[in-house]
Enzyme design. Structure first.
Site, PDB file in Angstrom:
ATOM      1  N   ASP A 131     -16.548   0.437 -11.815  1.00 56.12           N
ATOM      2  CA  ASP A 131     -16.228  -0.990 -11.943  1.00 56.12           C
ATOM      3  C   ASP A 131     -17.436  -1.792 -12.432  1.00 56.12           C
ATOM      4  OD1 ASP A 131     -13.609  -1.843 -11.517  1.00 56.12           O
ATOM      5  OD2 ASP A 131     -13.778  -1.670  -9.338  1.00 56.12           O
ATOM      6  N   GLN A 180     -10.698  -1.526  -4.605  1.00 51.17           N
ATOM      7  CA  GLN A 180      -9.885  -2.618  -5.142  1.00 51.17           C
ATOM      8  C   GLN A 180     -10.201  -3.916  -4.397  1.00 51.17           C
ATOM      9  OE1 GLN A 180      -8.010  -2.241  -7.862  1.00 51.17           O
ATOM     10  NE2 GLN A 180      -7.357  -4.363  -7.860  1.00 51.17           N
ATOM     11  N   LYS A 188      -3.026   1.409 -12.574  1.00 46.23           N
ATOM     12  CA  LYS A 188      -4.213   2.221 -12.899  1.00 46.23           C
ATOM     13  C   LYS A 188      -3.882   3.710 -12.753  1.00 46.23           C
ATOM     14  CE  LYS A 188      -7.488  -1.384 -11.518  1.00 46.23           C
ATOM     15  NZ  LYS A 188      -8.464  -1.906 -10.542  1.00 46.23           N
TER      16      LYS A 188
HETATM   17  N1  GUN Z   1      -9.389  -6.921  -8.516  1.00 46.65           N
HETATM   18  C1  GUN Z   1      -9.079  -7.607  -9.630  1.00 46.65           C
HETATM   19  N2  GUN Z   1      -9.650  -7.024 -10.710  1.00 46.65           N
HETATM   20  C2  GUN Z   1     -10.335  -5.958 -10.260  1.00 46.65           C
HETATM   21  C3  GUN Z   1     -11.136  -4.961 -10.891  1.00 46.65           C
HETATM   22  O1  GUN Z   1     -11.356  -4.946 -12.110  1.00 46.65           O
HETATM   23  N3  GUN Z   1     -11.664  -4.014 -10.076  1.00 46.65           N
HETATM   24  C4  GUN Z   1     -11.464  -4.020  -8.737  1.00 46.65           C
HETATM   25  N4  GUN Z   1     -12.039  -3.060  -7.991  1.00 46.65           N
HETATM   26  N5  GUN Z   1     -10.733  -4.932  -8.102  1.00 46.65           N
HETATM   27  C5  GUN Z   1     -10.173  -5.887  -8.871  1.00 46.65           C
END
Ligand code: GUN
Length: 282
Positions: A117, A94, A50
């Site tokens: 998110d 996350q 990311k």
């Molecule tokens: N863990 C797996 N996919 C995601 C996501 O799209 N966002 C977040 N914050 N954690 C994740």
């Protein structure tokens, strides 16, 4: 016959290129705060990806990497500071969090206006009501774009989603319903799962079980979306047995290069939108 490949990498590149140009015209750079607690191997890779993708399009990220034993009140304090900090446009925590932390309390503490998110109950609730949320979760949003690239009109389609997670299954079901699909979510307690998946015009596998779905599970000429990222004998594979289904399906996303790149592109898009939203709300 062989299925059409739905090239998530290419579609994601187009989105990121457009975003890069849009960001270059802004007076302020969008800024994403990423909160990572502990050292989960997959999370470390996802967060790194990311940050790298953000840097490539001129979007700023700040990583708050907290130790595994961080208390919930310390985490909530950090999120509250980020909510108040006007230089931060988007906040993600996350997942998964270490088990001593309450994921819902943590997610609910993020300002809905910075919840890029799309996991906050304000945003998921608005989506459920078929109203406009501030943000929609990145993976389901990316999946909708991939499906609509091969099937623009989804009205009346039978959609089956394997997996009922907060991150993928539930919001995706709502997005599909809002497009007039007939939606079934299956999970580990579902009986006779193949009877359901064999009726799917669009089948989405998001259960984290390597190669669970084979040719016996699918309807001929269906669209298959593979959200799985599993490691098998040192190789990455999806939740769908690609080699087994490829001659029977109409279209399929590869792993890697399907849903994964779209998730990152949509997160960047959401963060860009967050800056515009906050500029309007000043
Ligand atoms: N863990 C797996 N996919 C995601 C996501 O799209 N966002 C977040 N914050 N954690 C994740």
């Amino acid at each position: 016959m062989t299925a059409q490949l739905i090239d998530g990498k290419q579609i994601a590149t187009q989105i990121r290129t457009a975003l890069k140009q849009q960001i270059a015209h802004l007076s302020q750079v969008p800024h994403l705060a990423i909160v990572l607690v502990g050292n989960d191997d997959s999370s470390l890779i996802y967060v790194h990806n990311k940050q790298k993708a953000a840097a490539e399009i001129g979007l700023k990220t700040t990583l708050f990497h907290l130790p595994e034993n961080t208390s919930e009140s310390e985490l909530l304090d950090l999120i509250e500071c980020s909510n108040q900090d006007t230089s931060i446009n988007g906040i993600i925590v996350q997942l998964p969090l270490p088990s001593h932390l309450n994921t819902h309390r943590v997610i609910n503490s993020i300002s809905p206006l910075k919840d890029v998110d799309g996991f906050h109950p304000y945003n998921t609730g608005m989506l459920q009501n078929n109203e406009k949320p501030y943000f929609i979760a990145a993976t389901p949003l990316g999946i909708m774009k991939l499906v609509q690239s091969v099937c623009p009109n989804l009205s009346g389609k039978n959609v089956v989603i394997i997996g009922a997670s907060l991150i993928v299954g539930r919001p995706l079901a709502t997005l599909m319903l809002n497009q007039e699909c007939t939606v079934t979510i299956t999970h580990i307690h579902t009986k006779n799962i193949k009877e359901l998946t064999r009726k799917a015009d669009i089948l989405v596998a998001a259960c984290g079980v390597a190669k669970l779905v084979n040719a016996d599970w699918i309807k001929p000429d269906s669209i298959l979306i593979d959200v799985g990222i599993n490691r098998e004998n040192g190789k990455i594979c999806g939740d769908i047995d690609f080699a087994d289904v490829v001659a029977k399906a109409a279209a399929i996303t590869p792993v890697p290069g399907g849903v994964g790149p779209m998730t990152i592109a949509m997160l960047l898009q959401n963060t860009y939108n967050a800056l515009l939203l906050q500029q309007q709300n000043l």
